[in-house]
Design an enzyme around this catalytic site. Structure first.
Site, PDB file in Angstrom:
ATOM      1  N   ARG A   1      -8.676  13.373   2.967  1.00 36.28           N
ATOM      2  CA  ARG A   1      -8.487  12.984   1.582  1.00 36.28           C
ATOM      3  C   ARG A   1      -9.789  12.475   0.178  1.00 36.28           C
ATOM      4  NH1 ARG A   1      -4.039   9.511   3.676  1.00 36.28           N
ATOM      5  NH2 ARG A   1      -4.069   8.472   1.595  1.00 36.28           N
ATOM      6  N   ARG A  11      -8.733   8.217  -4.403  1.00 33.97           N
ATOM      7  CA  ARG A  11      -9.062   6.873  -5.728  1.00 33.97           C
ATOM      8  C   ARG A  11     -10.947   6.939  -5.570  1.00 33.97           C
ATOM      9  NH1 ARG A  11      -5.462   2.857  -2.705  1.00 33.97           N
ATOM     10  NH2 ARG A  11      -5.894   4.217  -0.788  1.00 33.97           N
ATOM     11  N   ARG A  57      -4.584   8.221 -11.934  1.00 37.41           N
ATOM     12  CA  ARG A  57      -3.663   7.192 -11.306  1.00 37.41           C
ATOM     13  C   ARG A  57      -3.075   5.901 -12.137  1.00 37.41           C
ATOM     14  NH1 ARG A  57      -4.468   3.065  -8.229  1.00 37.41           N
ATOM     15  NH2 ARG A  57      -3.009   2.676  -6.341  1.00 37.41           N
ATOM     16  N   ASP A  89       1.916  15.135  -0.373  1.00 39.35           N
ATOM     17  CA  ASP A  89       1.770  13.748   0.578  1.00 39.35           C
ATOM     18  C   ASP A  89       2.331  13.788   1.939  1.00 39.35           C
ATOM     19  OD1 ASP A  89       0.434  10.835   1.145  1.00 39.35           O
ATOM     20  OD2 ASP A  89       2.227  10.508   1.633  1.00 39.35           O
ATOM     21  N   TYR A 104       6.931   6.406   9.799  1.00 34.95           N
ATOM     22  CA  TYR A 104       7.058   5.727   9.023  1.00 34.95           C
ATOM     23  C   TYR A 104       9.027   6.337   8.766  1.00 34.95           C
ATOM     24  CZ  TYR A 104       2.024   6.145   7.421  1.00 34.95           C
ATOM     25  OH  TYR A 104       1.058   6.132   7.579  1.00 34.95           O
TER      26      TYR A 104
HETATM   27  C1  LIG Z   1      -0.789   9.235   6.914  1.00 35.54           C
HETATM   28  C2  LIG Z   1      -0.922   9.569   5.795  1.00 35.54           C
HETATM   29  C3  LIG Z   1      -0.246   9.615   4.242  1.00 35.54           C
HETATM   30  N1  LIG Z   1      -0.544  10.689   4.179  1.00 35.54           N
HETATM   31  C4  LIG Z   1      -1.544  11.738   4.187  1.00 35.54           C
HETATM   32  C5  LIG Z   1      -1.797  11.096   5.453  1.00 35.54           C
HETATM   33  C6  LIG Z   1      -2.598  11.431   6.931  1.00 35.54           C
HETATM   34  C7  LIG Z   1      -3.897  12.111   6.687  1.00 35.54           C
HETATM   35  C8  LIG Z   1      -4.279  11.056   7.172  1.00 35.54           C
HETATM   36  O1  LIG Z   1      -3.632  10.200   7.952  1.00 35.54           O
HETATM   37  O2  LIG Z   1      -4.636  10.179   6.071  1.00 35.54           O
HETATM   38  C9  LIG Z   1      -1.975  12.574   3.746  1.00 35.54           C
HETATM   39  C10 LIG Z   1      -2.326  12.762   2.716  1.00 35.54           C
HETATM   40  N2  LIG Z   1      -1.995  11.765   1.703  1.00 35.54           N
HETATM   41  C11 LIG Z   1      -2.588  12.003   0.515  1.00 35.54           C
HETATM   42  C12 LIG Z   1      -3.703  14.103   0.671  1.00 35.54           C
HETATM   43  C13 LIG Z   1      -3.704  14.801  -0.358  1.00 35.54           C
HETATM   44  C14 LIG Z   1      -4.713  15.850  -0.017  1.00 35.54           C
HETATM   45  C15 LIG Z   1      -6.275  15.119   0.200  1.00 35.54           C
HETATM   46  O3  LIG Z   1      -7.346  14.647  -0.545  1.00 35.54           O
HETATM   47  O4  LIG Z   1      -6.482  15.091   1.929  1.00 35.54           O
HETATM   48  C16 LIG Z   1      -3.323  14.161   1.865  1.00 35.54           C
HETATM   49  C17 LIG Z   1      -3.778  15.092   2.255  1.00 35.54           C
HETATM   50  C18 LIG Z   1      -2.933  12.070  -1.132  1.00 35.54           C
HETATM   51  C19 LIG Z   1      -2.588  10.574  -1.395  1.00 35.54           C
HETATM   52  N3  LIG Z   1      -1.530   9.760  -0.377  1.00 35.54           N
HETATM   53  C20 LIG Z   1      -2.020   8.549  -0.847  1.00 35.54           C
HETATM   54  C21 LIG Z   1      -2.806   8.480  -1.552  1.00 35.54           C
HETATM   55  C22 LIG Z   1      -3.493   7.094  -2.243  1.00 35.54           C
HETATM   56  C23 LIG Z   1      -2.306   6.870  -3.828  1.00 35.54           C
HETATM   57  C24 LIG Z   1      -3.177   5.697  -4.938  1.00 35.54           C
HETATM   58  O5  LIG Z   1      -2.733   4.633  -4.488  1.00 35.54           O
HETATM   59  O6  LIG Z   1      -3.787   7.118  -5.608  1.00 35.54           O
HETATM   60  C25 LIG Z   1      -4.189   9.337  -1.866  1.00 35.54           C
HETATM   61  C26 LIG Z   1      -4.442   9.945  -2.678  1.00 35.54           C
HETATM   62  C27 LIG Z   1      -0.997   7.205  -0.326  1.00 35.54           C
HETATM   63  C28 LIG Z   1      -0.851   7.336   0.867  1.00 35.54           C
HETATM   64  N4  LIG Z   1       0.308   8.354   1.802  1.00 35.54           N
HETATM   65  C29 LIG Z   1      -0.247   8.076   3.028  1.00 35.54           C
HETATM   66  C30 LIG Z   1      -0.402   6.250   3.161  1.00 35.54           C
HETATM   67  C31 LIG Z   1      -0.844   5.509   4.160  1.00 35.54           C
HETATM   68  C32 LIG Z   1      -0.953   6.229   1.776  1.00 35.54           C
HETATM   69  C33 LIG Z   1      -1.227   4.558   1.055  1.00 35.54           C
HETATM   70  C34 LIG Z   1      -2.590   4.592   1.396  1.00 35.54           C
HETATM   71  C35 LIG Z   1      -4.020   4.839   0.800  1.00 35.54           C
HETATM   72  O7  LIG Z   1      -3.195   4.851  -0.314  1.00 35.54           O
HETATM   73  O8  LIG Z   1      -4.576   6.259   1.500  1.00 35.54           O
HETATM   74  C36 LIG Z   1       0.876   8.278   4.146  1.00 35.54           C
END
Ligand SMILES: Cc1c2[nH]c(c1CCC(=O)O)Cc1[nH]c(c(CCC(=O)O)c1C)Cc1[nH]c(c(CCC(=O)O)c1C)Cc1[nH]c(c(C)c1CCC(=O)O)C2
Length: 355
Positions: A39, A43, A52, A88, A165
């Site tokens: 990740r 943010r 964003r 994502d 999910y």
């Molecule tokens: C479970 C999961 C998700 N998404 C992902 C997972 C597996 C990894 C892990 O276990 O953390 C994978 C993911 N999501 C995102 C990436 C981008 C690449 C990276 O930088 O790693 C990756 C590899 C961007 C994202 N995906 C998300 C964001 C945040 C969105 C934002 O508010 O800008 C980002 C940068 C949104 C997201 N997407 C998901 C959740 C639970 C959330 C909300 C929680 C959060 O905000 O961190 C599902």
């Protein structure tokens, strides 16, 4: 010049200037491990927050120019040795016909989750090159823009985590409804996960063809399963995906919390990501000598003072060893981490050489 950085490039590394990640995955002798952070595009970066505020989440995911810019941010700002495509795991359920919303402050939500045979009829196996073409376009653009600076990582969610999910309909600490679905309607759960598996295989192969040098499979919630249930509901699909994708590019499997399955995952031939809940020596003994391990810094430790982050990061490399190892966090970086602290972690790994 660091001797382990390949400046000439070679056929298997497609002329990369820094191919430490690929070298670690091949088990080559290195003087320090490569480093990236799960990740890493997110943010905690003010530059990400600017985009964003301007574009909603799925617009960011679906616009190749935005994906490219966000993907490169941590390479430019914190100096990681690999880029991971901004996207994502939930774009796959979306392409399979489920509505996915990303709500401010609430995380993902799926308003019409899968609970029954009838619900499953709404799920389709998509043509990934059509429904998810924007991911492949983004990979191709990002690969080109990177110009060989570092390798590019593609990714997907593993079938059990996507089922979580798709059935629960939102994030959860326990995913109790998703697990109950597996235990009470196992045939349906397996049918759904087989559809996800078939889609994911095509999706990851397409990502590799579009420019991903490596792909990572995220089983973020598999640690909620007992070892026996992991074997029944998670492992069979991980195995199918690794077997089908590995001829195209290296695969890293990260099944968070499933330390008991490291041996089984290593047996697939994939590299294995681990979290901080297993001692590195134990992870190594489960994985065997020839498996590349990745991890496992607790992201909460990135709140420590930079000097302490460096000490802890060096301790982590001491424990894992430099060979067959990729330095990373044990889960995603959180939004509260100061950029300087993320950089201190990355710098600590890069300085290990000189220690
Ligand atoms: C479970 C999961 C998700 N998404 C992902 C997972 C597996 C990894 C892990 O276990 O953390 C994978 C993911 N999501 C995102 C990436 C981008 C690449 C990276 O930088 O790693 C990756 C590899 C961007 C994202 N995906 C998300 C964001 C945040 C969105 C934002 O508010 O800008 C980002 C940068 C949104 C997201 N997407 C998901 C959740 C639970 C959330 C909300 C929680 C959060 O905000 O961190 C599902």
């Amino acid at each position: 010049m660091i001797p382990s950085v390949n400046t000439t490039g070679n056929a298997t590394s497609s002329n990369l200037k820094n191919d430490l990640l690929l070298q670690a995955l091949r088990g080559e002798q290195l003087s320090r491990p490569p480093v990236w952070m799960m990740r890493q595009a997110g943010r905690y970066l003010p530059e990400y927050m600017v985009l964003r505020r301007k574009y909603d989440f799925f617009t960011r995911c679906q616009t190749p120019e935005l994906v490219c810019e966000i993907t490169l941010q941590p390479v430019d700002i914190v100096g990681v040795d690999a880029a991971i495509i901004f996207s994502d795991i939930l774009v796959v359920p979306q392409a399979m016909g489920l509505e996915v919303l990303m709500e401010e402050g609430k995380g993902p939500s799926l308003p019409a989750p899968i609970k029954s045979v009838d619900d499953l009829k709404r799920i389709v196996k998509p043509d990934v090159n059509d429904q998810l073409h924007y991911v492949m376009d983004a990979l191709t653009l990002t690969k080109k823009t990177l110009d060989g600076r570092v390798p590019l990582i593609g990714f997907a969610g593993a079938p059990f985590t996507l089922l979580c999910y798709m059935v629960q309909g939102k994030g959860s600490k326990t995913f109790d409804e998703a697990k109950s679905f597996c235990f009470t309607q196992p045939a349906l759960a397996h049918q759904l996960m087989q559809m996800i598996t078939d889609t994911t295989i095509e999706y990851l192969i397409a990502q590799s063809k579009a420019g991903a040098d490596v792909v990572q499979l995220f089983d973020s919630w598999s640690g909620l399963l007992s070892p026996a249930d992991f074997e029944a509901f998670a492992l069979p699909y991980i195995k199918q995906i690794v077997a089908a994708v590995q001829p195209h590019c290296p695969v890293i499997v990260f099944a968070k919390g499933s330390w008991y399955a490291i041996e089984a995952m290593a047996a697939t031939g994939a590299a294995v990501g681990v979290d901080w809940c297993i001692p590195p020596a134990m992870a190594r003994s489960f994985a065997g000598k020839h498996t590349t391990l990745q991890g496992s810094f607790d992201p909460a430790k990135l709140m420590m003072a930079p000097a302490d982050i460096k000490k802890e990061a060096h301790k982590m490399i001491d424990a894992f060893g430099v060979q067959h190892y990729i330095a990373n966090l044990g889960h995603g970086i959180t939004p509260n981490i100061p950029v300087d602290h993320a950089r201190a972690f990355v710098d600590a790994i890069k300085e290990y050489n000189a220690k």
